[in-house]
Design an enzyme around this catalytic site. Structure first.
Site, PDB file in Angstrom:
ATOM      1  N   ASN A   1       2.128   1.180  11.342  1.00 30.08           N
ATOM      2  CA  ASN A   1       2.778   2.466  11.022  1.00 30.08           C
ATOM      3  C   ASN A   1       2.346   3.657  11.864  1.00 30.08           C
ATOM      4  O   ASN A   1       2.600   4.798  11.487  1.00 30.08           O
ATOM      5  CB  ASN A   1       2.577   2.805   9.532  1.00 30.08           C
ATOM      6  CG  ASN A   1       3.243   1.779   8.627  1.00 30.08           C
ATOM      7  OD1 ASN A   1       3.939   0.893   9.107  1.00 30.08           O
ATOM      8  ND2 ASN A   1       3.033   1.902   7.325  1.00 30.08           N
TER       9      ASN A   1
ATOM     10  N   PRO B   1       0.834  -1.212   0.000  1.00 25.97           N
ATOM     11  CA  PRO B   1       0.000   0.000   0.000  1.00 25.97           C
ATOM     12  C   PRO B   1       0.864   1.255   0.000  1.00 25.97           C
ATOM     13  O   PRO B   1       1.815   1.350   0.779  1.00 25.97           O
ATOM     14  CB  PRO B   1      -0.790  -0.118   1.314  1.00 25.97           C
ATOM     15  CG  PRO B   1      -0.019  -1.085   2.162  1.00 25.97           C
ATOM     16  CD  PRO B   1       0.681  -2.001   1.214  1.00 25.97           C
ATOM     17  N   MET B   2       0.531   2.198  -0.896  1.00 27.99           N
ATOM     18  CA  MET B   2       1.322   3.438  -0.958  1.00 27.99           C
ATOM     19  C   MET B   2       0.421   4.648  -1.174  1.00 27.99           C
ATOM     20  O   MET B   2      -0.228   4.773  -2.222  1.00 27.99           O
ATOM     21  CB  MET B   2       2.371   3.354  -2.073  1.00 27.99           C
ATOM     22  CG  MET B   2       3.582   2.540  -1.650  1.00 27.99           C
ATOM     23  SD  MET B   2       4.831   2.468  -2.930  1.00 27.99           S
ATOM     24  CE  MET B   2       4.072   1.326  -4.093  1.00 27.99           C
ATOM     25  N   THR B   3       0.402   5.512  -0.184  1.00 22.30           N
ATOM     26  CA  THR B   3      -0.356   6.754  -0.233  1.00 22.30           C
ATOM     27  C   THR B   3       0.197   7.650  -1.327  1.00 22.30           C
ATOM     28  O   THR B   3       1.394   7.888  -1.376  1.00 22.30           O
ATOM     29  CB  THR B   3      -0.270   7.433   1.142  1.00 22.30           C
ATOM     30  OG1 THR B   3      -1.047   6.651   2.035  1.00 22.30           O
ATOM     31  CG2 THR B   3      -0.758   8.856   1.118  1.00 22.30           C
TER      32      THR B   3
ATOM     33  N   TYR C   1      -0.896   4.590  12.833  1.00 23.19           N
ATOM     34  CA  TYR C   1      -2.249   5.130  12.675  1.00 23.19           C
ATOM     35  C   TYR C   1      -3.196   4.546  13.748  1.00 23.19           C
ATOM     36  O   TYR C   1      -2.746   3.827  14.639  1.00 23.19           O
ATOM     37  CB  TYR C   1      -2.732   4.911  11.236  1.00 23.19           C
ATOM     38  CG  TYR C   1      -1.856   5.697  10.282  1.00 23.19           C
ATOM     39  CD1 TYR C   1      -1.975   7.077  10.194  1.00 23.19           C
ATOM     40  CD2 TYR C   1      -0.842   5.077   9.549  1.00 23.19           C
ATOM     41  CE1 TYR C   1      -1.127   7.823   9.374  1.00 23.19           C
ATOM     42  CE2 TYR C   1       0.010   5.820   8.728  1.00 23.19           C
ATOM     43  CZ  TYR C   1      -0.144   7.187   8.648  1.00 23.19           C
ATOM     44  OH  TYR C   1       0.697   7.930   7.856  1.00 23.19           O
TER      45      TYR C   1
ATOM     46  N   GLY D   1      12.121  -3.902   1.599  1.00 21.05           N
ATOM     47  CA  GLY D   1      13.315  -4.157   0.795  1.00 21.05           C
ATOM     48  C   GLY D   1      13.266  -5.440  -0.013  1.00 21.05           C
ATOM     49  O   GLY D   1      14.316  -5.976  -0.387  1.00 21.05           O
TER      50      GLY D   1
ATOM     51  N   GLY E   1       7.060  -2.037  -2.162  1.00 26.13           N
ATOM     52  CA  GLY E   1       6.654  -0.645  -2.289  1.00 26.13           C
ATOM     53  C   GLY E   1       7.535   0.101  -3.269  1.00 26.13           C
ATOM     54  O   GLY E   1       7.241   0.206  -4.466  1.00 26.13           O
TER      55      GLY E   1
ATOM     56  N   GLN F   1      -7.041  -0.954   1.162  1.00 24.99           N
ATOM     57  CA  GLN F   1      -6.553  -0.758   2.532  1.00 24.99           C
ATOM     58  C   GLN F   1      -7.426   0.290   3.229  1.00 24.99           C
ATOM     59  O   GLN F   1      -7.547   1.423   2.769  1.00 24.99           O
ATOM     60  CB  GLN F   1      -5.086  -0.316   2.566  1.00 24.99           C
ATOM     61  CG  GLN F   1      -4.578  -0.352   4.011  1.00 24.99           C
ATOM     62  CD  GLN F   1      -3.158   0.131   4.197  1.00 24.99           C
ATOM     63  OE1 GLN F   1      -2.835   1.255   3.837  1.00 24.99           O
ATOM     64  NE2 GLN F   1      -2.311  -0.712   4.769  1.00 24.99           N
TER      65      GLN F   1
ATOM     66  N   HIS G   1      -5.591  -1.196   8.093  1.00 31.24           N
ATOM     67  CA  HIS G   1      -4.285  -0.589   8.341  1.00 31.24           C
ATOM     68  C   HIS G   1      -4.073  -0.534   9.854  1.00 31.24           C
ATOM     69  O   HIS G   1      -4.483   0.418  10.518  1.00 31.24           O
ATOM     70  CB  HIS G   1      -4.237   0.808   7.734  1.00 31.24           C
ATOM     71  CG  HIS G   1      -2.849   1.368   7.614  1.00 31.24           C
ATOM     72  ND1 HIS G   1      -1.772   0.817   8.272  1.00 31.24           N
ATOM     73  CD2 HIS G   1      -2.368   2.427   6.902  1.00 31.24           C
ATOM     74  CE1 HIS G   1      -0.681   1.520   7.979  1.00 31.24           C
ATOM     75  NE2 HIS G   1      -1.019   2.495   7.143  1.00 31.24           N
TER      76      HIS G   1
HETATM   77  C1  LIG Z   1       5.015   6.789  -0.921  1.00 32.06           C
HETATM   78  C2  LIG Z   1       4.706   5.759   0.111  1.00 32.06           C
HETATM   79  C3  LIG Z   1       3.443   5.730   0.657  1.00 32.06           C
HETATM   80  C4  LIG Z   1       3.107   4.761   1.607  1.00 32.06           C
HETATM   81  N1  LIG Z   1       1.803   4.685   2.054  1.00 32.06           N
HETATM   82  C5  LIG Z   1       1.422   3.639   2.832  1.00 32.06           C
HETATM   83  C6  LIG Z   1       0.043   3.414   3.113  1.00 32.06           C
HETATM   84  O1  LIG Z   1      -0.861   4.119   2.658  1.00 32.06           O
HETATM   85  N2  LIG Z   1      -0.261   2.357   3.899  1.00 32.06           N
HETATM   86  C7  LIG Z   1       0.706   1.535   4.416  1.00 32.06           C
HETATM   87  O2  LIG Z   1       0.365   0.574   5.134  1.00 32.06           O
HETATM   88  N3  LIG Z   1       2.009   1.717   4.143  1.00 32.06           N
HETATM   89  C8  LIG Z   1       2.386   2.720   3.341  1.00 32.06           C
HETATM   90  N4  LIG Z   1       3.713   2.853   2.974  1.00 32.06           N
HETATM   91  C9  LIG Z   1       4.710   1.874   3.439  1.00 32.06           C
HETATM   92  C10 LIG Z   1       4.918   0.807   2.358  1.00 32.06           C
HETATM   93  O3  LIG Z   1       3.745   0.016   2.178  1.00 32.06           O
HETATM   94  C11 LIG Z   1       6.076  -0.149   2.725  1.00 32.06           C
HETATM   95  O4  LIG Z   1       5.803  -0.736   3.973  1.00 32.06           O
HETATM   96  C12 LIG Z   1       7.426   0.554   2.775  1.00 32.06           C
HETATM   97  O5  LIG Z   1       7.643   1.351   1.611  1.00 32.06           O
HETATM   98  C13 LIG Z   1       8.577  -0.485   2.881  1.00 32.06           C
HETATM   99  O6  LIG Z   1       8.513  -1.377   1.780  1.00 32.06           O
HETATM  100  P1  LIG Z   1       9.534  -1.266   0.513  1.00 32.06           P
HETATM  101  O7  LIG Z   1      10.920  -1.463   1.081  1.00 32.06           O
HETATM  102  O8  LIG Z   1       9.135  -2.363  -0.412  1.00 32.06           O
HETATM  103  O9  LIG Z   1       9.365   0.102  -0.069  1.00 32.06           O
HETATM  104  C14 LIG Z   1       4.083   3.832   2.050  1.00 32.06           C
HETATM  105  C15 LIG Z   1       5.370   3.895   1.512  1.00 32.06           C
HETATM  106  C16 LIG Z   1       5.689   4.825   0.542  1.00 32.06           C
HETATM  107  C17 LIG Z   1       7.077   4.828  -0.046  1.00 32.06           C
END
Ligand SMILES: Cc1cc2nc3c(=O)[nH]c(=O)nc-3n(C[C@H](O)[C@H](O)[C@H](O)COP(=O)(O)O)c2cc1C
Length: 372
Positions: free
Chosen positions: A181, A25-27, A183, A304, A326, A103, A178
């Protein structure tokens, strides 16, 4: 064709997925100001399915018109307009062969933009650590939240349930709560943000109660077939280094409570860190491995996983069933196709999210479009 473990099929919540690769999930703070998802968002999500991701988990989406919204231009799932716009997103992803889970997010004390309310609410009136996030349009310190009453808690649970019902109407293959993190649900789980003296505060069995009640309430409304995942983490957007004080003992209580409530899968986030740095608990277990062992459910590891050697190890050593990606997916929306064809991955460029994490900003920074 490579034979990476992540390319093997897996079954989750009644869905047969072609591989073990999920978009984390990415905001993206790119919805209309009233929370309606846009055509640009539908294209964005569809691109991941076209690139071979078996599962797409959407950005955190707000669940009520009270305190849940976390940022301006965050999407919501609180109106018929939202449902119909999300239907375009789910339709495009599914037409491309993907599955999509929404999410559901209540920001609680970590709200930095809410079109419905100026004040914030959380488990206790504790000022949040850290500062608001500029990439999602915030600046300065978060306000101290108002302590939620029993009626506020009921309303928050109702928001999650109604949103899950709307998510099903909008064609989603499931929802993910969710609970990670920092929230609202994580604020209840975290000892220093939850100072309550009622049945939601105190020992960890009480602090996980709200999340378990939300799972059970959605189950009661939607039956046993609908996929209801939960995302958890130790670290937070405003406290990367936090770890559960009770370590593996706390983790066992948390996972057992959620399994008992009827959750479909567990998703363990590694906010701001790699899995390898956050997963080790006491007693030589990993948090994701323990989640599998205690719950007997599919578990998604995160952090990662675009390091494909680490990803293979996590799966083949039994630490998880799926991986969510992500930043690596931002740089490689077609990561599964690249993996299956043995093609190299593009490196993630953090400027894709600067100055804000919007889709339009990222378009300027796509690998191959902007380098330097
Ligand atoms: C731009 C961005 C927005 C994110 N938004 C959310 C979100 O809405 N909900 C959530 O659970 N995690 C969010 N995350 C965390 C990611 O889901 C993920 O846990 C984090 O980037 C680590 O994974 P990665 O190493 O594959 O990037 C966000 C991360 C990034 C980079």
């Amino acid at each position: 064709m490579t034979n990476h473990h992540a390319l093997l099929p897996v079954r989750v919540g009644g869905h047969d997925l072609p591989n073990r690769l999920a978009v984390a999930p990415m905001t993206r703070v790119s919805a209309a100001s009233d929370g309606t998802p846009t055509a640009e968002m539908a294209e964005y999500y569809a691109r991941y399915a076209e690139g071979g991701f078996g599962l797409v988990i959407t950005e955190g989406t707000y669940t009520d018109t009270v305190h849940s919204q976390g940022y301006l231009n965050q999407p919501g799932i609180v109106s018929a307009t939202h449902v119909s716009a999300w239907r375009d997103v789910t339709g495009k992803v599914q037409a491309a062969g993907g599955r999509i889970v929404l999410q559901l997010m209540h920001a609680g004390a970590l709200s930095q933009g809410n079109r419905y309310r100026a004040d914030t609410a959380g488990p206790s009136a504790v000022p949040p650590r850290g500062e608001m996030m500029p990439e999602y349009g915030g600046s300065g310190r978060w306000p101290t939240p108002r302590e939620m009453t029993g009626a506020d808690i009921e309303a928050a649970i109702g928001g999650f349930v109604d949103s899950a019902v709307r998510a099903r109407e909008a064609g989603f293959d499931g929802v993910e709560l969710h609970g990670a993190n920092g929230y609202l649900l994580d604020q209840f789980l975290t000892d220093y943000t939850n100072r309550r003296a009622d049945s939601y505060g105190g020992p960890v069995a009480n602090r996980i109660r709200l999340t378990a009640e939300v799972v059970a309430a959605i189950r009661a409304e939607l039956g046993t077939d609908f996929c209801v995942g939960v995302r958890l983490s130790q670290g937070k957007v405003n406290d990367f280094v936090h770890r559960w004080h009770g370590g593996a003992a706390d983790a066992r209580i948390v996972f057992a409570a959620l399994a008992q409530a009827g959750v479909t899968y567990l998703h363990i986030a590694s906010e701001g860190r790699d899995w390898i740095e956050t997963a080790r608990l006491d007693g030589g277990v990993t948090i994701t491995g323990l989640a599998r062992q205690v719950s007997g459910l599919p578990v998604i590891a995160n952090g990662g996983m675009h390091d494909l050697a680490q990803a293979a190890q996590v799966l083949s050593d039994g630490h998880a069933d799926l991986l969510s990606i992500g930043r690596g997916a931002l740089a490689n929306p077609d990561l599964p196709h690249r993996l299956s064809r043995g093609l190299p991955l593009e490196t993630y460029d953090r400027r894709m999210l600067e100055p804000m994490a919007t889709l339009s900003n990222a378009r300027q920074r796509r690998p191959g479009v902007h380098r330097g």
